[in-house]
Design an enzyme around this catalytic site. Sequence first.
Site, PDB file in Angstrom:
ATOM      1  N   GLY A 232      26.671  16.162  18.450  1.00 50.04           N
ATOM      2  CA  GLY A 232      27.522  15.258  19.199  1.00 50.04           C
ATOM      3  C   GLY A 232      28.398  14.345  18.370  1.00 50.04           C
ATOM      4  O   GLY A 232      28.017  13.890  17.304  1.00 50.04           O
ATOM      5  N   SER A 233      29.567  14.130  18.865  1.00 49.71           N
ATOM      6  CA  SER A 233      30.495  13.171  18.305  1.00 49.71           C
ATOM      7  C   SER A 233      31.493  12.830  19.393  1.00 49.71           C
ATOM      8  O   SER A 233      31.987  13.712  20.093  1.00 49.71           O
ATOM      9  CB  SER A 233      31.237  13.747  17.103  1.00 49.71           C
ATOM     10  OG  SER A 233      32.311  12.903  16.746  1.00 49.71           O
ATOM     11  N   SER A 234      31.809  11.571  19.509  1.00 54.86           N
ATOM     12  CA  SER A 234      32.766  11.172  20.532  1.00 54.86           C
ATOM     13  C   SER A 234      34.170  11.637  20.187  1.00 54.86           C
ATOM     14  O   SER A 234      35.068  11.576  21.029  1.00 54.86           O
ATOM     15  CB  SER A 234      32.736   9.652  20.721  1.00 54.86           C
ATOM     16  OG  SER A 234      33.064   9.007  19.503  1.00 54.86           O
TER      17      SER A 234
END
Length: 134
Positions: A60-62
């Site tokens: 995950g990464s925004s």
Amino acid sequence: MRAEILVQGQATRADALVLTAPISFWGGVNPKTGLIADVRHPQHGVSITGKVLCLPGTIGSSSAAAVLLELVSAGLAPAAIVLHEPDAILLLGLIVAQEMGHATPMALRLDRGDFAGFVERQLCISADGSISVI
């Protein structure tokens, strides 16, 4: 077999790229080249452009949505994305690309157990989510 459609996009016929490890699009994929940039990833240096990208998982990464949007707008995106589990942030990049008028790859959900049959094969993905191995 039929996959669940997560984001409608263009039907396609392309070579499968089955990743052997999860990837982060932020720092893991170069948005200017479409190459896997993470030097620790087993498929470092491989191009995702124009492939049916089969992801066993994402890290995950925004910023993943922004990287995917950049790939789409530069013409360097995968032909389709097949995810084991939906990643809302990543999929947001496709939705924004569609809103901006770009042709986008289809995103589908399929159990990663089915990915083994896709290695070094060409896949045909229909508008209804059907996947045929060629």
